[in-house]
Motif scaffolding. Structure first.
Motif, PDB file in Angstrom:
ATOM      1  N   ASP A 155     -11.329   5.136  -1.076  1.00 45.12           N
ATOM      2  CA  ASP A 155     -11.628   4.441  -0.107  1.00 45.12           C
ATOM      3  C   ASP A 155     -10.850   3.433   0.413  1.00 45.12           C
ATOM      4  O   ASP A 155     -11.510   2.043   0.400  1.00 45.12           O
ATOM      5  N   VAL A 156      -9.594   3.604   1.016  1.00 45.68           N
ATOM      6  CA  VAL A 156      -8.771   2.289   1.257  1.00 45.68           C
ATOM      7  C   VAL A 156      -8.006   2.891   2.686  1.00 45.68           C
ATOM      8  O   VAL A 156      -7.869   4.030   3.127  1.00 45.68           O
ATOM      9  N   THR A 157      -7.695   1.812   3.239  1.00 47.48           N
ATOM     10  CA  THR A 157      -6.848   1.807   4.406  1.00 47.48           C
ATOM     11  C   THR A 157      -5.326   2.036   3.932  1.00 47.48           C
ATOM     12  O   THR A 157      -4.731   1.361   3.267  1.00 47.48           O
ATOM     13  N   VAL A 158      -4.656   2.968   4.677  1.00 44.50           N
ATOM     14  CA  VAL A 158      -3.322   3.288   4.479  1.00 44.50           C
ATOM     15  C   VAL A 158      -2.734   2.848   5.753  1.00 44.50           C
ATOM     16  O   VAL A 158      -2.832   3.396   6.858  1.00 44.50           O
ATOM     17  N   ALA A 159      -1.727   1.975   5.631  1.00 41.04           N
ATOM     18  CA  ALA A 159      -0.765   1.635   6.815  1.00 41.04           C
ATOM     19  C   ALA A 159       0.521   1.848   6.631  1.00 41.04           C
ATOM     20  O   ALA A 159       1.178   1.365   5.611  1.00 41.04           O
ATOM     21  N   TYR A 160       1.258   2.131   7.453  1.00 40.43           N
ATOM     22  CA  TYR A 160       2.987   2.552   7.399  1.00 40.43           C
ATOM     23  C   TYR A 160       3.590   1.422   8.140  1.00 40.43           C
ATOM     24  O   TYR A 160       3.416   1.033   9.335  1.00 40.43           O
ATOM     25  N   THR A 161       4.735   1.107   7.563  1.00 44.57           N
ATOM     26  CA  THR A 161       5.800   0.248   8.311  1.00 44.57           C
ATOM     27  C   THR A 161       7.126   0.685   7.989  1.00 44.57           C
ATOM     28  O   THR A 161       7.542   0.985   6.803  1.00 44.57           O
TER      29      THR A 161
END
Length: 312
Positions: A217-223
């Protein structure tokens, strides 16, 4: 700068990041008379046509990396926009004094483009490893850092680097994600939403992070633009996930820790840094072996994240 051409010049679904870079740089040389490329033997075969068309603006200095950066700094002083390119450890670590003086001290700017990343050519051993490169750039003011995760991301990132008046480091790798991602302005690209933590994946480690967080249950963000990191976007995401953050980066573990902690300094927070360890791995193997041994494969990242969440 002269307006740059739009679109890509090659099929970036089937080529490497290095090939995508060379194709785009060649197109930019054709369009912009202020652009120059400086090489140190590496990738000269990819610039043969460009060198023939622009012999005064494609320069090969031989295996002399300090001269490579010094020459690029001199071209910048003369009013050109230089792109200097070779293997990461030679471009950044070996020539760091020239980066510091011939760009920073002289008040010029340019674009440095590396290949090899942290351990791409594992059989080349430690002389060809560069997990410390981004950490070194963090000691200098004003440098932008681009870390693409797919060849299709390279042309737009190179365009941004060339069009800017700031200095930029474009870090190419053979490691890559299955598909391109990222935003045009460098803001965090949210691919999955959850409530327990925000996990920021940098460049070619995104697919490993997505696999590692399946079922969490996590948010995954890419950069692909870790410098400047989108700290405003990070603050917003962290506020929604209990100010619990993990950064998974394909270079020295903890490189981004100070930036993330600084962005969240006004609120209690937890931070996990996952990256290349400081221990030198002398049984070289393959790049995939190094990824696994440093805990950067999906299994290793997943284990670190689950332990981090359990401890919270």
């Amino acid at each position: 700068m002269t307006a740059t051409p739009t679109g890509t010049t090659a099929d970036t679904d089937t080529i490497t990041m290095r090939e995508a870079f060379a194709a785009r740089a060649t197109a930019l040389l054709d369009a912009d008379p202020r652009l120059a490329v400086v090489l140190a033997e590496i990738s000269t075969d990819l610039f043969e046509d460009a060198a023939a068309a622009h012999p005064q603006r494609v320069v090969n200095v031989g295996i002399r990396e300090q001269l490579l950066v010094g020459a690029a700094g001199g071209l910048a002083l003369a009013g050109l926009r230089p792109i200097a390119h070779t293997y990461a450890p030679f471009l950044v670590e070996r020539a760091f004094e020239q980066v510091k003086l011939d760009f920073g001290h002289q008040g010029t700017s340019g674009v440095l483009v590396s290949v090899g990343a942290s351990y791409d050519w594992a059989e080349g051993s430690s002389t060809h490893f560069s997990p410390r490169d981004v950490a070194l750039f963090d000691t200098l003011p004003g440098w932008r850092v681009f870390v693409p995760g797919h060849a299709a991301e390279v042309p737009a990132l190179l365009d941004r680097a060339v069009a800017s008046d700031e200095s930029a480091y474009l870090r190419l790798s053979l490691r890559h994600n299955a598909e391109p991602h990222g935003t045009r302005d460098g803001s965090l690209d949210v691919l999955r939403e959850g409530s327990r933590a925000t996990v920021v994946a940098v460049g070619p480690l995104l697919d490993n992070v997505l696999a590692a967080t399946a079922g969490l249950d996590v948010t995954v963000a890419y950069t692909n633009t870790p410098r400047p990191l989108d700290t405003a976007g990070l603050r917003d995401l962290a506020a929604r996930t209990g100010n619990t953050v993990a950064v998974v980066e394909p270079y020295l573990e903890g490189t981004s820790a100070a930036i993330v902690s600084g962005a969240l300094a006004d609120r209690p927070h937890r931070l996990l840094s996952v990256g290349v360890g400081r221990e030198e791995l002398r049984r070289y193997g393959t790049a995939a072996d190094h990824e696994r041994l440093h805990g950067l494969d999906a299994e290793g990242v997943g284990a670190r994240l689950r332990a981090f969440l359990a401890a919270g």
